[in-house]
Enzyme design. Structure first.
Site, PDB file in Angstrom:
ATOM      1  N   HIS A  84     137.297  27.483   1.430  1.00  0.00           N
ATOM      2  CA  HIS A  84     137.735  28.858   2.054  1.00  0.00           C
ATOM      3  C   HIS A  84     136.445  29.549   2.467  1.00  0.00           C
ATOM      4  O   HIS A  84     135.401  29.952   1.996  1.00  0.00           O
ATOM      5  CB  HIS A  84     138.427  29.671   0.784  1.00  0.00           C
ATOM      6  CG  HIS A  84     139.734  29.260   0.402  1.00  0.00           C
ATOM      7  ND1 HIS A  84     140.313  29.298  -0.894  1.00  0.00           N
ATOM      8  CD2 HIS A  84     140.678  28.508   0.935  1.00  0.00           C
ATOM      9  CE1 HIS A  84     141.190  28.725  -1.278  1.00  0.00           C
ATOM     10  NE2 HIS A  84     141.675  28.267  -0.104  1.00  0.00           N
ATOM     11  N   GLU A  87     134.717  32.692   1.090  1.00  0.00           N
ATOM     12  CA  GLU A  87     134.098  32.515  -0.351  1.00  0.00           C
ATOM     13  C   GLU A  87     133.058  31.667  -0.329  1.00  0.00           C
ATOM     14  O   GLU A  87     132.835  30.414  -0.379  1.00  0.00           O
ATOM     15  CB  GLU A  87     135.363  31.662  -1.281  1.00  0.00           C
ATOM     16  CG  GLU A  87     136.623  32.573  -1.400  1.00  0.00           C
ATOM     17  CD  GLU A  87     137.760  31.657  -2.106  1.00  0.00           C
ATOM     18  OE1 GLU A  87     137.449  30.815  -2.617  1.00  0.00           O
ATOM     19  OE2 GLU A  87     139.049  32.072  -1.892  1.00  0.00           O
ATOM     20  N   HIS A 191     134.655  27.887  -5.325  1.00  0.00           N
ATOM     21  CA  HIS A 191     135.273  28.808  -4.832  1.00  0.00           C
ATOM     22  C   HIS A 191     134.674  30.342  -5.411  1.00  0.00           C
ATOM     23  O   HIS A 191     133.962  30.262  -6.208  1.00  0.00           O
ATOM     24  CB  HIS A 191     136.747  28.558  -5.170  1.00  0.00           C
ATOM     25  CG  HIS A 191     137.654  27.719  -4.585  1.00  0.00           C
ATOM     26  ND1 HIS A 191     138.395  27.862  -3.576  1.00  0.00           N
ATOM     27  CD2 HIS A 191     137.535  26.274  -4.560  1.00  0.00           C
ATOM     28  CE1 HIS A 191     139.055  26.710  -3.187  1.00  0.00           C
ATOM     29  NE2 HIS A 191     138.117  25.759  -3.794  1.00  0.00           N
ATOM     30  N   GLU A 282     135.649  28.992 -10.210  1.00  0.00           N
ATOM     31  CA  GLU A 282     135.508  30.225  -9.410  1.00  0.00           C
ATOM     32  C   GLU A 282     134.284  30.872  -9.960  1.00  0.00           C
ATOM     33  O   GLU A 282     134.220  31.030 -11.307  1.00  0.00           O
ATOM     34  CB  GLU A 282     136.913  30.959  -9.830  1.00  0.00           C
ATOM     35  CG  GLU A 282     138.317  30.192  -9.405  1.00  0.00           C
ATOM     36  CD  GLU A 282     138.562  30.448  -7.893  1.00  0.00           C
ATOM     37  OE1 GLU A 282     137.774  31.070  -7.429  1.00  0.00           O
ATOM     38  OE2 GLU A 282     139.276  29.727  -7.455  1.00  0.00           O
TER      39      GLU A 282
END
Length: 448
Positions: A84, A87, A191, A282
């Site tokens: 993404h 990110e 991410h 993440e």
């Protein structure tokens, strides 16, 4: 002799001028840095696996004792960042990881053993177009999607979806092609927007995999171990409550589906069709944090990035051979009690890799025209010695036809892929345009 080689290496490092600041580097700067690294260190190899919609190269840097080609018994590992575009922490951390590995090889024992025993592939940015269009906002920056407005982490073939369009973006197609050229064993994609390690499955169709709100994969025990390895080596992740606006994650990990259903994700594709165990990391509450936060984020993740790489040495590896000792490609190597949607098969070298926790396991190995082989192995913990258990299976020819798989399996060929030439959509008639608009509306309303 070793000290002489080390002195030469350190002298080369000092004189190379390869340096990396804690800041956000644009695509041109990243390419320049990767080229400098590749020109400086002979244990690296740089290549592009494809292009973005806007024509930017998807550069992969490979590090290892023999970076240009696969060597027997050396597992393939990969990190993928910036899927993404907005990110951005993973992008920065992977650049810092490259810097750490290149500076540490031959001087840091852990780094040296990692690169001598593993072939490491690093894709700093899967979505450079999205990054270049991003704005520096903590959570609500634009740039998540690629140039065509597609979420790349919803665009892979999905084993659980009956509504496969088969329409693949150029960046996704590049990853799918990449997985055909390398037999990856372990992977993670980086991410931002939370602090948690998420593991497969991300999706479910309500079948037997759905258990107590989680979509449980056959290798669930290994996937949980992989996620915990990262979360507990990370300075904060294992505490599970790092972000003020996020749910608490027990031990800093979560089953992907339990968190939220995600169709078309990359980690499920890697696991089901690529025989590569992948988790999603993440790594920051802010998707695009201020540059002043970057040194602290590197300190929090450095040891975890290295520890996770070391897990590629879990389990068993080896070859499947015929009676004359010739390697057999596409032999099935199945572990009793683990009914993978697509059975693990040997690659073009006759090699197999199965990530397993320590214990006793019964293997069933099959190949057409050969007798079925069943063996029970005791598997030790491999990461400490930087090598999985090495075991070759040798099959004997059979006069009778070899039975097929012990259970029915779904089609293990991913749905037809589609890539617009030059990033442009093909010509559509009126009905095609209507259908495309409907699909886009549905995608936007279901976006998670």
């Amino acid at each position: 002799m070793f000290l002489f080689a080390l002195c030469l290496y350190l002298g080369k490092l000092v004189s190379s001028g390869v340096s990396l600041e804690f800041r956000y580097h644009n695509t041109v700067e990243v390419e320049r840095y990767l080229r400098d690294v590749n020109n400086t260190f002979d244990f690296t190899h740089l290549h592009s696996i494809g292009k973005s919609v806007e024509g930017r190269d998807l550069w992969v840097l490979i590090l290892g004792k023999n970076p240009a080609e696969h060597r027997m018994g050396i597992p393939e590992f990969k990190y993928v960042g910036n899927m993404h575009g907005n990110e951005v922490v993973g992008r920065v951390l992977l650049l810092q990881l490259i810097d750490h590995l290149t500076r540490g090889y031959l001087s840091d024992p852990l780094v040296t053993r990692l690169l001598n025993s593993t072939r490491v592939h690093i894709l700093v940015s899967m979505n450079p177009d999205g990054f270049e269009s991003s704005s520096r906002d903590c959570m609500y920056s634009q740039g998540r999607f690629n140039k065509n407005g597609i979420d790349l982490n919803r665009n892979f073939p999905d084993a659980f979806s009956k509504k496969e369009s088969g329409m693949r973006e150029m960046e996704v197609r590049a990853i799918m092609d990449w997985l055909k050229t390398e037999s990856f064993v372990l992977s993670a994609n980086l991410h931002g927007g939370a602090v948690v390690a998420s593991y497969p499955y991300d999706n479910s169709n309500g079948g037997s995999e759905l258990q107590s709100g989680s979509s449980v994969a056959p290798d669930n025990d290994v996937l949980i171990q992989l996620a915990k390895t990262y979360s507990y080596t990370h300075s904060q992740m294992h505490k599970g409550d790092h972000c003020y606006d996020s749910k608490d994650f027990k031990e800093g990990i979560t089953n992907g589906y339990y968190w939220y259903p995600l169709p078309g994700g990359m980690q499920d594709y890697n696991y089901v069709w690529g025989q590569c165990l992948e988790i999603t990391l993440e790594l920051s509450c802010c998707k695009y944090p201020p540059e002043s936060d970057l040194p602290g984020l590197w300190d929090a993740n450095r040891a975890a990035l290295l520890a996770y790489m070391q897990q590629v040495h879990l389990g068993v590896k080896g070859q499947v051979l015929d009676a004359e000792g010739n390697p057999l490609q596409n032999a099935l190597v199945e572990v009793e009690g683990r009914q993978n949607l697509c059975p693990f098969r040997t690659d073009r070298h006759g090699e197999y890799y199965r990530l397993l926790l320590p214990g006793n396991y019964t293997f069933r190995v099959t190949f057409p025209g050969h007798q079925v082989l069943t063996e029970t192995l005791t598997v030790p913990y491999g990461p400490d010695s930087f090598s999985a258990l090495v075991h070759n299976f040798q099959l004997q020819r059979s006069a009778a036809a070899t039975p097929g798989p012990s259970r029915p399996t779904q089609s293990c060929t991913p749905p037809q892929v589609w890539r617009p030439l030059g990033g442009h959509s093909p010509s559509l008639g009126p009905s095609g345009v209507t259908l495309l608009l409907v699909l886009l509306v549905l995608r936007d309303t279901m976006l998670l």
